[in-house]
Design an enzyme around this catalytic site. Structure first.
Site, mmCIF file in Angstrom:
data_model
loop_
_atom_site.group_PDB
_atom_site.id
_atom_site.type_symbol
_atom_site.label_atom_id
_atom_site.label_comp_id
_atom_site.label_asym_id
_atom_site.label_seq_id
_atom_site.Cartn_x
_atom_site.Cartn_y
_atom_site.Cartn_z
ATOM 1 C CB VAL A 1 13.749 -31.539 -19.096
ATOM 2 C CG1 VAL A 1 12.543 -31.848 -19.982
ATOM 3 C CG2 VAL A 1 13.643 -30.112 -18.559
ATOM 4 C CB SER B 1 25.025 -38.760 -19.541
ATOM 5 O OG SER B 1 24.724 -38.458 -20.884
ATOM 6 C CB CYS C 1 9.149 -23.215 -18.418
ATOM 7 S SG CYS C 1 10.470 -22.030 -18.033
ATOM 8 C CG HIS D 1 9.197 -20.881 -13.385
ATOM 9 N ND1 HIS D 1 10.280 -21.167 -12.587
ATOM 10 C CD2 HIS D 1 9.635 -21.010 -14.674
ATOM 11 C CE1 HIS D 1 11.325 -21.449 -13.355
ATOM 12 N NE2 HIS D 1 10.955 -21.373 -14.614
#
Length: 332
Positions: free
Chosen positions: A12, A38, A128, A240
């Site tokens: 995301v 990261s 979502c 989706h």
């Protein structure tokens, strides 16, 4: 504006960078944050290199106007005070604050005005599957109040993150090569399979994902709408799908429903059964709208309609919706 992204290296977070650049969001300074793993990673944005900084407690968010957070609920809860202390508006993509009364839960096509009532300077990005569904439902709600919804979801690997997408691809290769299949991100092998469980089960035997669709829909739509969901993980990579049955107070014909979807904010009607034209995740990954097809009268229930919809989980289901919220509160 000074913009921060927490969880910049995730699926995301990476999509947020793309959407912000594509939509030419006015950014004077960009600050990227992530885990110790990261930290130090470089990403390009608008022709410049930006280095991910390790997220730690302190004053790193001083001067930030809007902070997008997408690093999980526990991180959002832990760092919310650090992020908002100096006046930054936190747009949170986790489940941490969605059902808290003093945090608005916003889908701009449905309840944009709620974004301006944020006493804690936090705005929650919905789940979502909920985002996708309420964009479609709102088109019908404008014609007649929706009493209840039954929904079956067909959720791609993208809903579990970039590592889950990579694992699905690896599983297909392993199966075809006759190798032992790696299973880490899901309870079972997803390749060539369906898993009728997303998140953990609650006391009523619905999963948390299914209960999110019930609770979040009511909050977003300011409605007594009753929602019963069955959420299924399917071996699609991204985007989706949902099969939705609804009951309205007043009768609505299929033609009326199609017109509503055709004119609905954020909707695209793709419904030509005679030409085998209907939404499919394979062809709609990377798009911004909610695509709707198979619209028809429910022959089993009075005042019933049923339809199929597809939306990109990483874009409209997460990053794009968050950026649209930022555009609303910035009045862009």
């Amino acid at each position: 504006m000074v913009i921060a992204i927490v969880g910049a290296s995730g699926a995301v977070g990476q999509e947020l960078l793309k959407v912000l650049e594509e939509r030419k969001f006015p950014i004077t300074e960009l600050r990227l944050f992530g885990s110790v793993r990261s930290a130090g990673t470089e990403y390009s944005f608008a022709g410049k290199k930006h280095v991910v900084k390790e997220l730690v407690h302190g004053d790193d968010f001083k001067g930030v106007d809007i902070a997008f957070t997408s690093a999980g609920a526990s991180v959002s809860r832990e760092y919310a005070e650090d992020i908002t202390r100096f006046g930054a508006i936190m747009i949170d993509n986790s489940s941490a604050f969605r059902m808290e009364e003093d945090v608005p839960l916003v889908v701009p096509e449905v309840n944009a005005a709620d974004a301006f009532n944020r006493p804690r300077n936090i705005i929650a990005n919905p789940n979502c599957t909920t985002i996708q569904m309420v964009v479609a439902l709102q088109a019908i709600e404008k014609i007649s109040h929706i009493r209840r919804v039954h929904v079956a979801t067909y959720q791609a690997a993208s809903g579990a993150g970039a590592q889950a997408m990579a694992e699905l691809e690896m599983q297909y290769r392993q199966v075809l090569a006759g190798e032992e299949v790696t299973v880490n991100k899901f309870a079972y092998q997803l390749a060539y399979n369906l898993i009728p469980q997303i998140d953990v089960f609650t006391d009523n035997d619905y999963t948390k994902e299914e209960m999110k669709m019930y609770n979040e829909t009511r909050k977003i739509m300011h409605s007594d709408i009753a929602v019963s969901a069955t959420c299924v993980r399917v071996p699609a990579l991204r985007a989706h799908s949902e099969s939705i049955w609804l009951e309205t107070e007043d009768p609505i014909s299929a033609a009326q429903a199609k017109d509503a979807f055709r004119n609905g904010n954020g909707c695209v009607l793709m419904d030509e059964p005679e030409n085998k034209k209907y939404p499919m995740p394979l062809f709609l990954s990377g798009t911004d709208k909610v695509y709707i097809g198979r619209v028809r009268t429910d022959i089993s229930r009075e005042n019933g309609l049923t339809f199929w919809c597809v939306g990109d989980q990483i874009r409209k289901g997460a990053a794009l919706n968050a950026v649209q919220i930022a555009e609303v509160i910035s009045q862009l």
